[in-house]
Design a protein around this motif. Structure first.
Motif, PDB file in Angstrom:
ATOM      1  N   CYS A 140      40.154 -19.777  10.948  1.00  0.00           N
ATOM      2  CA  CYS A 140      40.820 -20.564  11.989  1.00  0.00           C
ATOM      3  C   CYS A 140      41.910 -19.714  12.643  1.00  0.00           C
ATOM      4  CB  CYS A 140      41.434 -21.819  11.377  1.00  0.00           C
ATOM      5  SG  CYS A 140      42.424 -22.758  12.553  1.00  0.00           S
ATOM      6  N   HIS A 163      44.436 -29.866  13.974  1.00  0.00           N
ATOM      7  CA  HIS A 163      44.983 -29.222  15.168  1.00  0.00           C
ATOM      8  C   HIS A 163      44.845 -30.067  16.425  1.00  0.00           C
ATOM      9  CE1 HIS A 163      45.765 -25.622  12.873  1.00  0.00           C
ATOM     10  NE2 HIS A 163      44.485 -25.491  12.547  1.00  0.00           N
ATOM     11  N   ALA A 165      42.315 -21.929   7.125  1.00  0.00           N
ATOM     12  CA  ALA A 165      40.997 -22.565   6.948  1.00  0.00           C
ATOM     13  C   ALA A 165      39.892 -21.603   7.377  1.00  0.00           C
ATOM     14  CB  ALA A 165      40.934 -23.841   7.774  1.00  0.00           C
ATOM     15  N   HIS A 179      37.980 -29.371  10.771  1.00  0.00           N
ATOM     16  CA  HIS A 179      39.369 -28.946  10.552  1.00  0.00           C
ATOM     17  C   HIS A 179      40.161 -29.000  11.869  1.00  0.00           C
ATOM     18  CE1 HIS A 179      42.742 -26.358   9.448  1.00  0.00           C
ATOM     19  NE2 HIS A 179      42.380 -25.510  10.385  1.00  0.00           N
ATOM     20  N   PHE A 232      44.302 -20.961  14.431  1.00  0.00           N
ATOM     21  CA  PHE A 232      45.461 -21.797  14.742  1.00  0.00           C
ATOM     22  C   PHE A 232      46.306 -22.154  13.524  1.00  0.00           C
ATOM     23  CE2 PHE A 232      41.878 -22.638  17.584  1.00  0.00           C
ATOM     24  CZ  PHE A 232      42.407 -22.128  18.759  1.00  0.00           C
ATOM     25  N   CYS A 233      45.816 -21.859  12.336  1.00  0.00           N
ATOM     26  CA  CYS A 233      46.614 -22.111  11.138  1.00  0.00           C
ATOM     27  C   CYS A 233      47.776 -21.123  11.118  1.00  0.00           C
ATOM     28  CB  CYS A 233      45.766 -21.924   9.877  1.00  0.00           C
ATOM     29  SG  CYS A 233      44.667 -23.299   9.496  1.00  0.00           S
TER      30      CYS A 233
END
Ligand code: ZN
Length: 216
Positions: free
Chosen positions: A63, A101, A72, A96, A65-66
């Motif tokens: 991911c 998000h 993730a 997720h 954006f984590c």
């Protein structure tokens, strides 16, 4: 891999045309400019339709954006077949993105998820059944077809998967997937049975049936 929502999916040799959903990345960010908020009903339907990841050969994806560990990750995709004839593909990370998000699915897919009618046997189903039946076709596409046939709760899906269980090359590569798919269609179509005793199926196929029943 980043794609604009509802753009054509051009990865690998898809046996069917697909539209992208939720292939998010840094360039376009969380794409949800005009996507409506997802109601509880849509979220539940989305969850139900996103249980079986397919095409796990895509490789692990992190991911973007984590901001905290653990980041993730996901491998594979979900495919959603709509009554309009459109088929959508989303990375497994889409769940997720929605949960953590604030990503929202495009409205045509949200509407499609709320359609309670079973899919009628259509040209896509014919194409997938034909792929399974033809050893001359690309083996990757044939495995794809095995995984997606349970979208149709139809005797013809069972027949195609029984054919797959007789195909040594397919059983070698996707025996468990054949079993899982068979189990899913048999559960969805009450009254239908295998045309051969289950004990006659190859070991890997039986293992897939057992595994699917264990998941419930
Ligand atoms: Zn994340």
């Amino acid at each position: 891999m980043e794609h604009l929502d509802l753009s054509p999916y051009d990865y690998a040799d898809s046996p069917l045309p697909l539209l992208c959903v939720g292939w998010l990345g840094k360039q376009h960010g969380i794409q949800q400019w005009d996507h409506p908020a997802m109601s509880r009903k849509v979220l539940d339907a989305f969850e139900r339709a996103s249980r079986r990841a397919v095409s796990r050969t895509l490789g692990e994806h992190d991911c973007d954006f984590c901001t905290e560990e653990p980041v993730a990750t996901g491998n594979g995709e979900y495919r959603y077949y709509s009554h309009s004839g459109v088929t959508y593909t989303a990375p497994v990370l889409v769940k997720h993105y929605v949960r953590d998000h604030g990503y929202r699915l495009p409205s045509p897919l949200q509407e499609s998820l709320l359609d309670p009618r079973p899919l009628p046997w259509d040209a896509r189903a014919e194409r997938l059944a034909a792929l399974v039946a033809d050893p001359a076709e690309d083996i990757g596409a044939r495995c794809w077809a095995v995984a997606d046939l349970p979208h149709w709760q139809d005797r013809r899906a069972i027949d195609a998967l029984e054919l797959a269980a007789l195909d040594e090359e397919l059983v070698d590569l996707a025996g468990r997937d054949i079993g899982r798919s068979l189990s899913q269609v048999l559960i969805a179509v009450p009254g239908e049975r295998l045309s051969v005793p289950e004990s006659d199926l190859p070991f890997e196929v039986r293992a897939g049936i057992t595994a699917d029943r264990a998941v419930g």
